[in-house]
Design a protein around this motif. Structure first.
Motif, PDB file in Angstrom:
ATOM      1  N   MET A  75       0.832  -1.195   0.000  1.00 37.93           N
ATOM      2  CA  MET A  75       0.000   0.000   0.000  1.00 37.93           C
ATOM      3  C   MET A  75       0.874   1.255   0.000  1.00 37.93           C
ATOM      4  SD  MET A  75      -2.853   1.196   2.799  1.00 37.93           S
ATOM      5  CE  MET A  75      -3.844   2.680   2.549  1.00 37.93           C
ATOM      6  N   LEU A  76       1.937   1.222   0.812  1.00 43.51           N
ATOM      7  CA  LEU A  76       2.886   2.321   0.897  1.00 43.51           C
ATOM      8  C   LEU A  76       4.299   1.781   0.766  1.00 43.51           C
ATOM      9  CD1 LEU A  76       1.495   4.341   3.962  1.00 43.51           C
ATOM     10  CD2 LEU A  76       1.120   4.821   1.538  1.00 43.51           C
ATOM     11  N   VAL A  77       5.187   2.621   0.226  1.00 44.68           N
ATOM     12  CA  VAL A  77       6.591   2.243   0.051  1.00 44.68           C
ATOM     13  C   VAL A  77       7.476   3.342   0.632  1.00 44.68           C
ATOM     14  CG1 VAL A  77       8.404   1.680  -1.602  1.00 44.68           C
ATOM     15  CG2 VAL A  77       6.042   0.952  -2.042  1.00 44.68           C
ATOM     16  N   PHE A  78       8.535   2.927   1.329  1.00 41.34           N
ATOM     17  CA  PHE A  78       9.478   3.873   1.919  1.00 41.34           C
ATOM     18  C   PHE A  78      10.883   3.527   1.434  1.00 41.34           C
ATOM     19  CE2 PHE A  78       5.829   3.540   4.578  1.00 41.34           C
ATOM     20  CZ  PHE A  78       5.608   4.813   5.082  1.00 41.34           C
ATOM     21  N   ALA A  79      11.523   4.472   0.764  1.00 34.87           N
ATOM     22  CA  ALA A  79      12.898   4.288   0.288  1.00 34.87           C
ATOM     23  C   ALA A  79      13.817   5.031   1.250  1.00 34.87           C
ATOM     24  CB  ALA A  79      13.048   4.828  -1.127  1.00 34.87           C
ATOM     25  N   VAL A  80      14.480   4.280   2.138  1.00 32.99           N
ATOM     26  CA  VAL A  80      15.255   4.921   3.203  1.00 32.99           C
ATOM     27  C   VAL A  80      16.661   4.311   3.319  1.00 32.99           C
ATOM     28  CG1 VAL A  80      13.271   5.681   4.548  1.00 32.99           C
ATOM     29  CG2 VAL A  80      14.163   3.388   4.895  1.00 32.99           C
ATOM     30  N   THR A  81      17.232   3.901   2.206  1.00 33.56           N
ATOM     31  CA  THR A  81      18.598   3.392   2.247  1.00 33.56           C
ATOM     32  C   THR A  81      19.561   4.582   2.259  1.00 33.56           C
ATOM     33  OG1 THR A  81      19.121   3.334  -0.117  1.00 33.56           O
ATOM     34  CG2 THR A  81      17.773   1.533   0.756  1.00 33.56           C
ATOM     35  N   ASN A  82      20.844   4.300   2.465  1.00 33.73           N
ATOM     36  CA  ASN A  82      21.853   5.361   2.402  1.00 33.73           C
ATOM     37  C   ASN A  82      22.496   5.437   1.024  1.00 33.73           C
ATOM     38  OD1 ASN A  82      23.373   3.051   2.435  1.00 33.73           O
ATOM     39  ND2 ASN A  82      24.453   3.493   4.354  1.00 33.73           N
ATOM     40  N   GLU A  83      21.872   4.764   0.053  1.00 37.81           N
ATOM     41  CA  GLU A  83      22.347   4.799  -1.332  1.00 37.81           C
ATOM     42  C   GLU A  83      21.318   5.516  -2.196  1.00 37.81           C
ATOM     43  OE1 GLU A  83      25.192   3.808  -2.480  1.00 37.81           O
ATOM     44  OE2 GLU A  83      25.973   2.829  -0.678  1.00 37.81           O
ATOM     45  N   HIS A  84      21.692   6.699  -2.681  1.00 32.78           N
ATOM     46  CA  HIS A  84      20.741   7.508  -3.449  1.00 32.78           C
ATOM     47  C   HIS A  84      20.241   6.767  -4.693  1.00 32.78           C
ATOM     48  CE1 HIS A  84      18.760  11.117  -4.847  1.00 32.78           C
ATOM     49  NE2 HIS A  84      19.372  11.005  -6.021  1.00 32.78           N
ATOM     50  N   THR A  85      21.136   6.048  -5.358  1.00 36.44           N
ATOM     51  CA  THR A  85      20.727   5.338  -6.581  1.00 36.44           C
ATOM     52  C   THR A  85      19.702   4.237  -6.263  1.00 36.44           C
ATOM     53  OG1 THR A  85      22.653   3.870  -6.347  1.00 36.44           O
ATOM     54  CG2 THR A  85      22.884   5.803  -7.784  1.00 36.44           C
ATOM     55  N   VAL A  86      19.841   3.589  -5.124  1.00 40.38           N
ATOM     56  CA  VAL A  86      18.867   2.563  -4.733  1.00 40.38           C
ATOM     57  C   VAL A  86      17.524   3.217  -4.432  1.00 40.38           C
ATOM     58  CG1 VAL A  86      18.288   0.791  -3.040  1.00 40.38           C
ATOM     59  CG2 VAL A  86      20.648   1.032  -3.848  1.00 40.38           C
ATOM     60  N   ASN A  87      17.551   4.325  -3.719  1.00 42.51           N
ATOM     61  CA  ASN A  87      16.301   5.023  -3.417  1.00 42.51           C
ATOM     62  C   ASN A  87      15.596   5.461  -4.695  1.00 42.51           C
ATOM     63  OD1 ASN A  87      16.756   4.718  -0.693  1.00 42.51           O
ATOM     64  ND2 ASN A  87      17.586   6.779  -0.401  1.00 42.51           N
TER      65      ASN A  87
END
Length: 227
Positions: A75-87
């Protein structure tokens, strides 16, 4: 940032996916668990608390690189890695699936931001600065937490209980219902003061409401010869 539309979501038993396993991810997961969401965490390394939650069965933890399939049923997604390209990849995959996504290091790339939250039972106070001033957001949240203490949780429990009883007792009299609800609201400062003094405020509230509702209740009760 564009103007944002504030909204409270019911995510109980809905899947929310957090990509990342650091302190920010831990905070996001904690908030999601408070809202009774089902949580899937995808990361290469996880904080100790995330691992504990996984061991307890409170979250699904996948220690592996992100793949779009990880977003299935979310339902919701959170991109919170320390890699900008992954986010960026997470955000792109979420958007391709028409999923709402939050991107921690680039709020403008997502659909929503996560405010600072102060919870007192059913009372939920949220503060946001459009992702521009996180420290100011946290400062204001701390001020609200000090201003609205745990007594508000007890107050809301009592008010909710009495409101439910008022709605039942005045089901056929909307005017009396409104009057009773307004009278209950007028009692809020006194009830709050009693809670802070560690006194039971319920008898006081019930006395006020009973005085108001008694005439109506006596009129609506069956007469002796009609029973």
């Amino acid at each position: 940032m564009k103007p944002l539309y504030p909204i409270f979501l019911d995510i109980s038993d809905r899947l929310c996916v957090v990509i990342g396993g650091g302190p920010v991810a831990e905070r996001r997961v904690g908030g999601l668990l408070d809202a009774h969401a089902r949580v899937r965490v995808v990361c290469l390394t996880a904080t100790e608390r995330l691992q504990q939650w996984a061991a307890m069965g409170r979250i699904e933890l996948r220690m592996e690189p992100f793949q779009p399939v990880h977003l299935d049923d979310a339902m919701l997604v959170f991109a919170v890695t320390n890699e900008h390209t992954v986010n960026e990849e997470v955000a792109r995959s979420a958007k391709e699936r028409n999923l709402l996504v939050n991107v921690a290091d680039a709020p403008e790339q997502g659909h929503f931001i996560v405010p600072s939250v102060v919870r007192r039972g059913d009372l939920c106070l949220c503060v946001a600065t459009g992702g521009q001033q996180p420290k100011l957001t946290a400062q204001i949240a701390d001020e609200l937490a000090e201003r609205y203490g745990t007594e508000y949780e007890k107050l809301l429990q009592l008010l909710g209980k009495l409101r439910s009883e008022i709605l039942t007792a005045t089901a056929t009299d909307p005017q009396l219902r409104q009057e009773a609800l307004e009278r209950l609201h007028e009692q809020t400062p006194k009830l709050l003061a009693m809670i802070r003094a560690e006194l039971d405020p319920e008898p006081e509230a019930r006395a006020v409401l009973n005085q108001l509702l008694r005439p109506w209740l006596s009129q609506s009760s069956p007469k002796e010869g009609q029973r």
